[in-house]
Design a protein around this motif. Sequence first.
Motif: not given
Length: 368
Positions: A109-133
């Motif tokens: 959940d914490l990782a997803y929150q971070g990924a959401s903020r990253l995307n909100g700052d327009h830094k997420w790239q189209y070729s990336w996938y959120f993936f937990l271990p």
Amino acid sequence: MHRSPPFAALLAGLAFAGSLQAADLQVSLGDRDRVTRLFAYPNNCSVICYRDWTLEQTVEHYLGQSLARDGYSSAQVKVGSDANGLYATFTGVPADYGKPLTELLQAGDLAYQGASRLNGDHKWQYSWYFFLPLGMALENRQSIELLHFPPDYSLTQAQDYLESKTTDRWADLLTLNGVPTERTPGFQTIIDIAPIAAPASAGGDLEGVYGYFTDYQKQMVSQLTRGKNGASLPMVAFGSPVRSWLKQQYGATVNVLGLAQISPAPGKQVPVLGANHPSYIWYAADPETYDGDQQKADAAGLKVMGQDLTAACWQAGMGQRPESDAGQVLGDCTQKWQVTDKVQSCELFYTRVRTLSPDQAKAKCTAS
């Protein structure tokens, strides 16, 4: 070498038989939206799905991997849903098996929150996938591997976090240091400081995103280095970006074959060894790195092979006996691979990296 068990066959044997028994363990996974996020569902769909699984089948797949890697070969898992969300029902596991799974999802959940903020700052790239271990040993871990990010194909093709050239090579080095092949997954519980599956070329771009995942990273290090009976599990930090992150977060300087201790929780000390990235040897031993000079490339590759064998030796030794003196184990491993068995290290470089025959490798190493 393919290190991962044939999980399609494994999952075929994980069918749920009958109604709940007294010994069954039911673990809540959360509502459908949460499980969809944390299990990166669907893992491999565009117009056509590479594996056309339901959400429940996807979760069963990863939990089945964890059961196998924890050594519970006769255990079963079935994922179902009700008005409260999804739940996993396990048979043949300890009563507290749900705790590490729940902790992993909470960290997710914490990782997803971070990924959401990253995307909100327009830094997420189209070729990336959120993936937990996902699919790691949840309980019977021997050591922790701190890495940068997982390759995209581990998610989109394999649906196996341990299916990569990087992990396969390191598993080979662990077996050369006495770890049985079937036990290497227990030594390779991975924490990636960027929980993002991405192309191999994405390393430079990902170096700017670590700050979005600080809470996740620290929680994972604290959780996963917690061994049984209060012992701390050893950790290997692979590659310069990871070693730099370790310095920033914990103040620990670990160069290649450098040893330090970190304290991820009050009163807890974790031994950490610095290592090359498992794939670094392919760059270090490439003649093009030295303007085509084969002799320089071989010398560099031989050095890296010796370092890598030494690091894997330390990981194998500390993983089997975490109460050991980390410095003494490192000294013994250094003596083994860089003095006593230096010729064998040389031969392994020429067979594993240069793909020479054993006789050709022996001739080269005897001559040198």
